[in-house]
Design a protein around this motif. Structure first.
Motif, mmCIF file in Angstrom:
data_model
loop_
_atom_site.group_PDB
_atom_site.id
_atom_site.type_symbol
_atom_site.label_atom_id
_atom_site.label_comp_id
_atom_site.label_asym_id
_atom_site.label_seq_id
_atom_site.Cartn_x
_atom_site.Cartn_y
_atom_site.Cartn_z
ATOM 1 N N ASP A 31 0.927 -1.244 -0.036
ATOM 2 C CA ASP A 31 -0.131 0.067 0.035
ATOM 3 C C ASP A 31 0.609 1.336 -0.101
ATOM 4 N N THR A 32 1.041 1.872 -1.028
ATOM 5 C CA THR A 32 1.917 3.065 -1.217
ATOM 6 C C THR A 32 1.557 4.257 -0.665
ATOM 7 N N GLY A 33 0.098 4.402 -0.568
ATOM 8 C CA GLY A 33 -0.500 5.538 0.333
ATOM 9 C C GLY A 33 0.213 5.776 1.588
ATOM 10 N N TYR A 36 3.131 7.986 1.644
ATOM 11 C CA TYR A 36 2.862 9.471 1.615
ATOM 12 C C TYR A 36 2.247 9.953 2.893
ATOM 13 N N ARG A 37 1.508 9.089 3.586
ATOM 14 C CA ARG A 37 0.697 9.293 4.907
ATOM 15 C C ARG A 37 1.786 9.433 5.955
ATOM 16 N N ALA A 38 2.714 8.566 5.846
ATOM 17 C CA ALA A 38 3.937 8.946 6.899
ATOM 18 C C ALA A 38 4.599 10.135 6.767
ATOM 19 N N ALA A 96 -1.360 13.799 3.448
ATOM 20 C CA ALA A 96 -0.642 13.051 2.544
ATOM 21 C C ALA A 96 -1.131 13.460 0.932
ATOM 22 N N SER A 97 -2.328 13.874 0.764
ATOM 23 C CA SER A 97 -2.704 14.437 -0.704
ATOM 24 C C SER A 97 -1.810 15.450 -0.872
ATOM 25 N N ASP A 98 -1.694 16.523 0.139
ATOM 26 C CA ASP A 98 -0.833 17.706 -0.007
ATOM 27 C C ASP A 98 0.644 17.512 -0.558
ATOM 28 N N VAL A 99 1.309 16.554 0.726
ATOM 29 C CA VAL A 99 2.757 16.421 0.348
ATOM 30 C C VAL A 99 3.075 15.603 -0.925
ATOM 31 N N SER A 100 1.835 14.757 -1.271
ATOM 32 C CA SER A 100 2.026 13.776 -2.589
ATOM 33 C C SER A 100 2.344 14.759 -3.749
ATOM 34 N N ALA A 101 2.018 16.210 -3.820
ATOM 35 C CA ALA A 101 1.994 16.873 -4.965
ATOM 36 C C ALA A 101 3.688 17.493 -5.004
ATOM 37 N N VAL A 105 9.090 14.630 -2.759
ATOM 38 C CA VAL A 105 8.678 13.731 -1.934
ATOM 39 C C VAL A 105 8.297 12.481 -2.884
ATOM 40 N N ARG A 106 7.922 12.433 -3.818
ATOM 41 C CA ARG A 106 7.828 11.343 -4.932
ATOM 42 C C ARG A 106 9.187 10.847 -5.163
ATOM 43 N N GLN A 107 10.246 11.576 -5.469
ATOM 44 C CA GLN A 107 11.544 10.959 -5.636
ATOM 45 C C GLN A 107 11.872 10.403 -4.537
ATOM 46 N N ASP A 125 -0.557 -1.035 -4.855
ATOM 47 C CA ASP A 125 -1.494 0.129 -5.169
ATOM 48 C C ASP A 125 -1.177 1.533 -4.745
ATOM 49 N N GLY A 126 -1.843 2.474 -5.593
ATOM 50 C CA GLY A 126 -1.382 3.775 -5.679
ATOM 51 C C GLY A 126 -1.953 4.653 -6.239
ATOM 52 N N ARG A 127 -1.336 5.709 -6.823
ATOM 53 C CA ARG A 127 -1.899 6.521 -7.944
ATOM 54 C C ARG A 127 -1.137 6.484 -9.374
ATOM 55 N N ASP A 128 -0.041 6.295 -9.042
ATOM 56 C CA ASP A 128 1.131 6.298 -10.314
ATOM 57 C C ASP A 128 2.013 5.110 -10.304
ATOM 58 N N ILE A 129 1.314 3.928 -10.247
ATOM 59 C CA ILE A 129 2.311 2.773 -9.949
ATOM 60 C C ILE A 129 2.216 2.234 -11.374
ATOM 61 N N GLN A 176 -12.107 17.035 -2.994
ATOM 62 C CA GLN A 176 -10.827 17.705 -2.919
ATOM 63 C C GLN A 176 -9.578 16.959 -3.264
ATOM 64 N N ARG A 177 -9.726 15.518 -2.476
ATOM 65 C CA ARG A 177 -8.552 14.879 -2.868
ATOM 66 C C ARG A 177 -8.502 14.448 -4.193
ATOM 67 N N ASP A 178 -9.700 13.989 -4.856
ATOM 68 C CA ASP A 178 -9.642 13.492 -6.194
ATOM 69 C C ASP A 178 -9.195 14.665 -7.213
ATOM 70 N N ASN A 180 -7.152 17.385 -6.263
ATOM 71 C CA ASN A 180 -5.759 17.393 -5.980
ATOM 72 C C ASN A 180 -4.802 16.425 -6.605
ATOM 73 N N ASP A 181 -5.345 14.998 -6.600
ATOM 74 C CA ASP A 181 -4.522 13.958 -6.886
ATOM 75 C C ASP A 181 -4.505 13.889 -8.428
ATOM 76 N N SER A 182 -5.684 14.327 -9.112
ATOM 77 C CA SER A 182 -5.550 14.241 -10.419
ATOM 78 C C SER A 182 -4.868 15.498 -11.226
ATOM 79 N N HIS A 183 -4.812 16.691 -10.555
ATOM 80 C CA HIS A 183 -4.528 17.971 -11.241
ATOM 81 C C HIS A 183 -3.037 18.396 -10.905
ATOM 82 N N ARG A 184 -2.402 17.636 -9.828
ATOM 83 C CA ARG A 184 -0.902 18.038 -9.712
ATOM 84 C C ARG A 184 -0.130 17.882 -10.704
ATOM 85 N N ALA A 185 0.897 18.594 -10.842
ATOM 86 C CA ALA A 185 2.018 18.600 -12.098
ATOM 87 C C ALA A 185 2.599 17.393 -12.077
HETATM 88 O O1 DC Z 1 -3.991 5.712 -1.172
HETATM 89 P P1 DC Z 1 -4.367 6.765 0.116
HETATM 90 O O2 DC Z 1 -5.585 7.117 0.408
HETATM 91 O O3 DC Z 1 -3.827 6.032 1.490
HETATM 92 O O4 DC Z 1 -3.326 7.701 -0.389
HETATM 93 C C1 DC Z 1 -2.881 9.060 0.239
HETATM 94 C C2 DC Z 1 -2.752 10.112 -0.517
HETATM 95 O O5 DC Z 1 -1.311 9.647 -1.026
HETATM 96 C C3 DC Z 1 -3.522 10.426 -1.610
HETATM 97 O O6 DC Z 1 -4.181 11.408 -1.556
HETATM 98 C C4 DC Z 1 -2.520 10.334 -2.781
HETATM 99 C C5 DC Z 1 -1.196 10.154 -2.494
HETATM 100 N N1 DC Z 1 -0.624 9.018 -3.101
HETATM 101 C C6 DC Z 1 -0.048 9.421 -4.327
HETATM 102 O O7 DC Z 1 0.317 10.352 -4.713
HETATM 103 N N2 DC Z 1 0.721 8.111 -4.901
HETATM 104 C C7 DC Z 1 0.556 6.875 -4.469
HETATM 105 N N3 DC Z 1 1.193 6.082 -5.156
HETATM 106 C C8 DC Z 1 -0.252 6.641 -3.433
HETATM 107 C C9 DC Z 1 -0.699 7.650 -2.879
#
Ligand code: DC
Length: 222
Positions: A31-33, A36-38, A96-101, A105-107, A125-129, A176-178, A180-185
């Motif tokens: 669970d990669t989220g 980002y949460r940590a 987590a949503s904020d810092v993931s932008a 942090v991603r690097q 699982d995640g957003r960019d796997i 809001q999170r949707d 953020n997560d789909s509009h970040r650069a």
């Molecule tokens: O899946 P989750 O709700 O635990 O994820 C928390 C936040 O981390 C979510 O807002 C987006 C971000 N995230 C991400 O940017 N890339 C990932 N691979 C996993 C999560």
């Protein structure tokens, strides 16, 4: 190694579905989220504004994030301490949503994710796997459901934990999170071109798990 990437928006049931499917297939579930949460929890603890990318990036030199598997359950450690529970609050979700932008942090979390996939058969699982972390994964699934169905699932989970959040708050947070997560650069949430869409709005948990397992089996026996 067999790598299955499952991406999708918050509350689509990714973690429960992926965990159950991984168990049935004998793979580990990552669970990669949680990573980002940590990072988000650390920023909150230090009183750092999670929307301030520079301030967040500066905290990274003080952070060690690790994933450990106890039995087949993933635990996330922040500077040596197990924070698996603490990362599940609504405040931690938003942080987590904020810092993931933040690109740094991603690097920072990239190698950790890739190394696990290199060494293990896994469902990650995640957003960019499928798009960024494991573009060569043998199976890519984009798991989604309507915002209302996703918010209702989250709301029920929170209620079970005794949280006071209203459905309206949960739905607004999720939208809001949707956004953020789909509009970040960097690494925005979007289906990989070669992913298979699984919509769980009208499916039970059991049906969703069966669908994911059948997609994986059909791809790896191709
Ligand atoms: O899946 P989750 O709700 O635990 O994820 C928390 C936040 O981390 C979510 O807002 C987006 C971000 N995230 C991400 O940017 N890339 C990932 N691979 C996993 C999560």
């Amino acid at each position: 190694m067999i790598n299955v990437a499952i991406d999708g928006p918050a509350g689509a049931g990714k973690s429960t579905i992926a965990r159950t499917a991984a168990k049935a297939l004998g793979y580990i579930y990552v669970d990669t989220g949680a990573l980002y949460r940590a990072v988000g929890v650390y920023a909150l603890r230090r009183g750092v504004d999670t929307k301030n990318a520079d301030a967040v990036a500066q905290t990274l030199s003080d952070i060690c994030v690790e994933l450990k598997f106890i039995g087949d359950i993933q635990h996330v450690f922040l500077n040596g301490k197990d924070v698996s529970e603490e990362i599940r609050t609504p405040a931690a979700s938003m942080a987590a949503s904020d810092v993931s932008a933040v690109p740094g942090v991603r690097q920072f979390l990239f190698d950790l994710q890739r190394n696990i996939a290199k060494l293990n058969d896994c469902i990650m699982d995640g957003r960019d796997i499928g798009t960024v972390v494991l573009p060569e994964a043998q199976v890519k699934i984009f798991l989604t459901a309507s915002p209302e169905a996703r918010a209702m699932r989250r709301y029920k989970e929170l209620q079970e934990k005794g949280a006071q959040d209203t459905f309206k708050d949960v739905l607004a947070d999720l939208k809001q999170r949707d956004y953020n997560d789909s509009h970040r650069a960097v690494a925005p949430l979007k289906p990989a071109a070669d992913s298979i869409l699984v919509d769980t709005t009208a499916l039970t948990l059991q049906e969703s798990v069966e669908k994911v397992i059948s997609v994986v089996q059909s791809k790896i026996t191709d």
